[in-house]
Design a protein around this motif. Sequence first.
Motif, short mmCIF file in Angstrom:
data_model
loop_
_atom_site.label_atom_id
_atom_site.label_comp_id
_atom_site.label_asym_id
_atom_site.label_seq_id
_atom_site.Cartn_x
_atom_site.Cartn_y
_atom_site.Cartn_z
N THR A 273 42.11 48.78 35.67
CA THR A 273 40.84 48.73 36.16
C THR A 273 40.31 47.23 36.26
O THR A 273 40.73 46.28 35.50
CB THR A 273 40.03 49.34 34.92
N LEU A 274 39.43 47.05 37.38
CA LEU A 274 38.90 45.92 37.55
C LEU A 274 37.85 45.25 36.61
O LEU A 274 37.12 45.87 36.24
CB LEU A 274 38.29 46.07 39.13
N ILE A 275 38.16 43.96 36.41
CA ILE A 275 37.22 43.14 35.55
C ILE A 275 36.74 42.26 36.54
O ILE A 275 35.24 42.15 36.53
CB ILE A 275 37.91 42.34 34.57
N GLU A 276 37.24 41.32 37.51
CA GLU A 276 36.66 40.90 38.56
C GLU A 276 37.69 40.45 39.49
O GLU A 276 38.84 40.32 39.26
CB GLU A 276 35.85 39.28 38.13
N GLY A 277 37.08 40.13 40.78
CA GLY A 277 38.36 39.73 41.79
C GLY A 277 38.18 40.97 42.97
O GLY A 277 37.22 41.32 43.42
N ASN A 278 39.37 41.00 43.36
CA ASN A 278 39.68 42.10 44.43
C ASN A 278 39.96 43.48 44.18
O ASN A 278 40.88 43.68 43.35
CB ASN A 278 40.64 41.63 45.40
N GLN A 279 38.86 44.24 44.30
CA GLN A 279 39.39 45.95 44.09
C GLN A 279 40.89 46.43 44.66
O GLN A 279 41.55 46.87 44.26
CB GLN A 279 38.18 46.76 44.41
N SER A 280 40.93 45.82 46.06
CA SER A 280 42.05 46.16 46.69
C SER A 280 43.11 45.82 45.94
O SER A 280 44.37 46.42 45.95
CB SER A 280 42.02 45.37 48.23
#
Length: 396
Positions: A273-280
């Motif tokens: 799961t994303l915290i920060e940065g690129n979802q891709s």
Amino acid sequence: MLLPDYLSEEIMLNPEKREFPQFSVRKLMSTVFEPTAGCRVCILVDFDEPQKWIKDFAFLEVSEFSVQRKAYENFYQTFKDGVMEELGMHGGEMFSYYCTHGSNLDLRDECFNTAGEQLSLDRDIYPHYDIILCISTWSATAPLTAKCKQYGFRGATMHGMNDIILNSGLAVDYDEVSADAEKVRLAMTQADSIEIDFTLEDGRVLTAWLGLDGQEAQKSHGLCKGKAPDVANLPAGEVYFVPCDARGEFPMKYEDGTLGVLTVVDRNIVKSTLIEGNQSTIDEHNARLADDPMTGTLGELGFGTQVLPVSGQDIQDEKVLGTCHLATGRDDHLGGDIVPEMFKKHENSTHDDILFAPHKTPNFDISEVRMKRGDQEEVIIQHFRPSEYIMNALCS
């Protein structure tokens, strides 16, 4: 008992100030591989085009092959300049094989000598050398560990070699490294479980629990003494376990800087799961987990036991006291049950370390690592520093 200089508060806080002896191939070989007399030794290096670059040492004219150049200058040439004779060894040849582009992937059998002639690792190399040094771009510890048991050689893998590693992690006394690793191993062996708290920048605390079922802790200590088949991973200096179970969450910093939270169920990473940065980046990881779930299986939990400067290469930096690492993928070379055949694709059957260290993961802190062993509960690490319990073990 007095602390060794390298365990002093000043050096622990500033490991770059530690004074190391000058790197010596003679000392490294004689310590790690005692006895060396009568042994035939060779060096393996890797390239995408192994025939082209090994022929007549063509790679020496290309700056990008820094690891292979260090293999030539610090091992091959030094052997030829008299060290091999001093140690009673013979051989000293260099061979190249195809770069795997993955940590601990099995090697292709084709290899080449410095005349550009094609040979076979299984037929022409493994059965005919007593000591094999693999100085490569990607780690080959797992495949060479399997081959050494089949063919009876000893060896060392030293991937990612650079000047810092040569002048610190490979310059140390490996009898001392082994002794320190054994002290930490005894302090942690037969642990029932390990729990790791990670504190994120936003204040959240993630906890990962790893079940160990009272197994004997193992150590990577750098010694291959005697005649028994074995492969050392250098620089060495860690205590490790093969997890039997795992659950919870831990943070992950991807190569592009993206931060994610990995959710673990039944020893397997099931999602990011994303915290920060690129979802891709997160989406790509989740797609890989869905396509080949074995890529998310936790195969190792390791703790560094040395005081070393940051090298920029995980092979050394995961050996630093106060750090820990998890690894996904194959763990058969560690005595585990995850083998290459269990993966959907060969290129997925890697062993990939996830290092938690201040320089590597400054976005989160290991606030605490706790060990449970029967009725005993001990803190192992706090804020990337070894606990009093571990320091007392090292001073014993």
